[in-house]
Write a protein that holds these residues in place. Structure first.
Motif, PDB file in Angstrom:
ATOM      1  N   PRO A 173      51.996   8.359  -6.130  1.00  0.00           N
ATOM      2  CA  PRO A 173      51.245   9.730  -6.442  1.00  0.00           C
ATOM      3  C   PRO A 173      49.994   9.667  -6.837  1.00  0.00           C
ATOM      4  CG  PRO A 173      53.245   8.995  -8.076  1.00  0.00           C
ATOM      5  CD  PRO A 173      53.017   7.967  -7.281  1.00  0.00           C
ATOM      6  N   SER A 174      49.263  10.651  -6.674  1.00  0.00           N
ATOM      7  CA  SER A 174      47.817  10.863  -7.023  1.00  0.00           C
ATOM      8  C   SER A 174      47.511  10.119  -8.507  1.00  0.00           C
ATOM      9  CB  SER A 174      47.358  12.217  -6.630  1.00  0.00           C
ATOM     10  OG  SER A 174      45.882  12.261  -7.043  1.00  0.00           O
ATOM     11  N   ARG A 175      46.252   9.300  -8.511  1.00  0.00           N
ATOM     12  CA  ARG A 175      46.039   9.342  -9.963  1.00  0.00           C
ATOM     13  C   ARG A 175      44.736   9.987 -10.177  1.00  0.00           C
ATOM     14  NH1 ARG A 175      47.882   4.117  -7.842  1.00  0.00           N
ATOM     15  NH2 ARG A 175      49.152   2.892  -9.072  1.00  0.00           N
ATOM     16  N   SER A 176      44.617  10.436 -11.607  1.00  0.00           N
ATOM     17  CA  SER A 176      43.491  11.240 -11.937  1.00  0.00           C
ATOM     18  C   SER A 176      42.760  10.025 -12.960  1.00  0.00           C
ATOM     19  CB  SER A 176      43.711  11.893 -12.920  1.00  0.00           C
ATOM     20  OG  SER A 176      44.706  13.209 -12.495  1.00  0.00           O
ATOM     21  N   ILE A 177      41.372   9.975 -12.433  1.00  0.00           N
ATOM     22  CA  ILE A 177      40.356   9.107 -12.978  1.00  0.00           C
ATOM     23  C   ILE A 177      38.941   9.747 -13.447  1.00  0.00           C
ATOM     24  CG2 ILE A 177      38.705   7.178 -12.382  1.00  0.00           C
ATOM     25  CD1 ILE A 177      40.513   6.510 -10.012  1.00  0.00           C
ATOM     26  N   LEU A 178      38.943   9.668 -14.628  1.00  0.00           N
ATOM     27  CA  LEU A 178      37.506   9.610 -15.107  1.00  0.00           C
ATOM     28  C   LEU A 178      36.573   8.738 -15.157  1.00  0.00           C
ATOM     29  CD1 LEU A 178      36.036  11.891 -16.816  1.00  0.00           C
ATOM     30  CD2 LEU A 178      36.869  10.797 -19.033  1.00  0.00           C
ATOM     31  N   TYR A 179      35.519   9.107 -14.147  1.00  0.00           N
ATOM     32  CA  TYR A 179      34.566   8.030 -13.928  1.00  0.00           C
ATOM     33  C   TYR A 179      33.241   8.545 -14.797  1.00  0.00           C
ATOM     34  CZ  TYR A 179      31.525   5.403 -10.682  1.00  0.00           C
ATOM     35  OH  TYR A 179      30.647   4.390 -10.017  1.00  0.00           O
ATOM     36  N   LEU A 180      32.814   7.533 -15.434  1.00  0.00           N
ATOM     37  CA  LEU A 180      31.658   7.602 -16.381  1.00  0.00           C
ATOM     38  C   LEU A 180      30.490   7.020 -15.918  1.00  0.00           C
ATOM     39  CD1 LEU A 180      33.266   6.729 -19.949  1.00  0.00           C
ATOM     40  CD2 LEU A 180      32.829   9.079 -19.011  1.00  0.00           C
ATOM     41  N   VAL A 181      29.347   7.679 -15.544  1.00  0.00           N
ATOM     42  CA  VAL A 181      28.426   7.145 -14.645  1.00  0.00           C
ATOM     43  C   VAL A 181      26.965   7.286 -15.341  1.00  0.00           C
ATOM     44  CG1 VAL A 181      29.474   7.548 -12.537  1.00  0.00           C
ATOM     45  CG2 VAL A 181      27.824   9.186 -13.366  1.00  0.00           C
ATOM     46  N   HIS A 182      26.114   6.276 -15.069  1.00  0.00           N
ATOM     47  CA  HIS A 182      24.750   6.361 -15.516  1.00  0.00           C
ATOM     48  C   HIS A 182      23.971   7.535 -14.990  1.00  0.00           C
ATOM     49  CE1 HIS A 182      24.209   4.112 -11.861  1.00  0.00           C
ATOM     50  NE2 HIS A 182      22.978   4.422 -11.901  1.00  0.00           N
ATOM     51  N   ASN A 183      23.988   7.895 -13.606  1.00  0.00           N
ATOM     52  CA  ASN A 183      23.218   8.950 -13.106  1.00  0.00           C
ATOM     53  C   ASN A 183      24.058   9.489 -11.887  1.00  0.00           C
ATOM     54  OD1 ASN A 183      21.310  10.226 -11.670  1.00  0.00           O
ATOM     55  ND2 ASN A 183      20.204   8.479 -10.806  1.00  0.00           N
ATOM     56  N   LEU A 184      24.398  10.968 -12.056  1.00  0.00           N
ATOM     57  CA  LEU A 184      25.196  11.472 -11.076  1.00  0.00           C
ATOM     58  C   LEU A 184      24.724  11.715  -9.660  1.00  0.00           C
ATOM     59  CD1 LEU A 184      26.169  14.470 -13.542  1.00  0.00           C
ATOM     60  CD2 LEU A 184      27.730  12.977 -12.859  1.00  0.00           C
ATOM     61  N   SER A 185      23.374  11.444  -9.545  1.00  0.00           N
ATOM     62  CA  SER A 185      22.844  11.501  -8.395  1.00  0.00           C
ATOM     63  C   SER A 185      22.694  10.194  -7.491  1.00  0.00           C
ATOM     64  CB  SER A 185      21.351  12.362  -8.534  1.00  0.00           C
ATOM     65  OG  SER A 185      21.395  13.339  -8.888  1.00  0.00           O
ATOM     66  N   ASP A 186      23.148   9.129  -8.295  1.00  0.00           N
ATOM     67  CA  ASP A 186      22.967   7.788  -7.651  1.00  0.00           C
ATOM     68  C   ASP A 186      23.807   7.639  -6.366  1.00  0.00           C
ATOM     69  OD1 ASP A 186      24.048   4.752  -7.613  1.00  0.00           O
ATOM     70  OD2 ASP A 186      22.243   4.900  -8.432  1.00  0.00           O
ATOM     71  N   ALA A 187      23.260   6.924  -5.470  1.00  0.00           N
ATOM     72  CA  ALA A 187      23.903   6.981  -4.171  1.00  0.00           C
ATOM     73  C   ALA A 187      25.223   6.078  -4.344  1.00  0.00           C
ATOM     74  CB  ALA A 187      22.969   6.115  -3.020  1.00  0.00           C
ATOM     75  N   ALA A 188      25.268   4.827  -5.076  1.00  0.00           N
ATOM     76  CA  ALA A 188      26.304   4.084  -5.093  1.00  0.00           C
ATOM     77  C   ALA A 188      27.479   4.947  -5.978  1.00  0.00           C
ATOM     78  CB  ALA A 188      26.008   2.868  -6.009  1.00  0.00           C
ATOM     79  N   VAL A 189      27.203   5.874  -6.826  1.00  0.00           N
ATOM     80  CA  VAL A 189      27.956   6.597  -7.454  1.00  0.00           C
ATOM     81  C   VAL A 189      28.826   7.679  -6.492  1.00  0.00           C
ATOM     82  CG1 VAL A 189      28.444   8.705  -9.219  1.00  0.00           C
ATOM     83  CG2 VAL A 189      27.235   6.631  -9.610  1.00  0.00           C
ATOM     84  N   ARG A 190      28.179   8.208  -5.426  1.00  0.00           N
ATOM     85  CA  ARG A 190      28.590   8.992  -4.485  1.00  0.00           C
ATOM     86  C   ARG A 190      29.362   8.095  -3.506  1.00  0.00           C
ATOM     87  NH1 ARG A 190      23.222  10.730  -4.190  1.00  0.00           N
ATOM     88  NH2 ARG A 190      22.795   9.585  -2.199  1.00  0.00           N
ATOM     89  N   LYS A 191      28.987   6.958  -3.131  1.00  0.00           N
ATOM     90  CA  LYS A 191      29.740   6.051  -2.353  1.00  0.00           C
ATOM     91  C   LYS A 191      31.241   5.775  -3.026  1.00  0.00           C
ATOM     92  CE  LYS A 191      29.570   1.391  -0.259  1.00  0.00           C
ATOM     93  NZ  LYS A 191      28.805   0.285   0.219  1.00  0.00           N
TER      94      LYS A 191
END
Length: 92
Positions: free
Chosen positions: A16-34
């Motif tokens: 089943p689908s998993r829910s993930i809360l992803y805490l990031v240093h920059n919402l606009s970072d390319a690595a975060v998008r990837k």
């Protein structure tokens, strides 16, 4: 399962689908998008919470809901800690 299946997007999790809360240093970072794109492709439901270096934060990251907890600046850890503590109720 061959690694080629993963690269071609052929792998679909049977769990089943998993829910993930992803805490990031920059919402606009390319690595975060990837990473969000990769996790979404794997069937995860993602909510991204983090800082933004821009004055106007994005409302989503690769289709995942984004919650900005403040604008961040280089070399200002104290400001980040205050922003996290202030925004804890919004994340729950």
């Amino acid at each position: 399962m061959a690694s080629q299946d993963l690269q071609n997007g052929a792998y679909r999790p049977s769990a089943p689908s998993r829910s993930i809360l992803y805490l990031v240093h920059n919402l606009s970072d390319a690595a975060v998008r990837k990473r969000v794109k990769m996790l979404t492709a794997a069937g995860c439901d993602i909510e991204v919470v983090g800082f933004c270096r821009d004055a106007t934060p994005p409302s989503d990251v690769e289709g995942a809901k984004a919650v900005a907890i403040g604008q961040t600046f280089d070399a200002n850890l104290g400001q980040r800690v205050k922003a996290v503590l202030k925004n804890i109720p919004r994340v729950k």
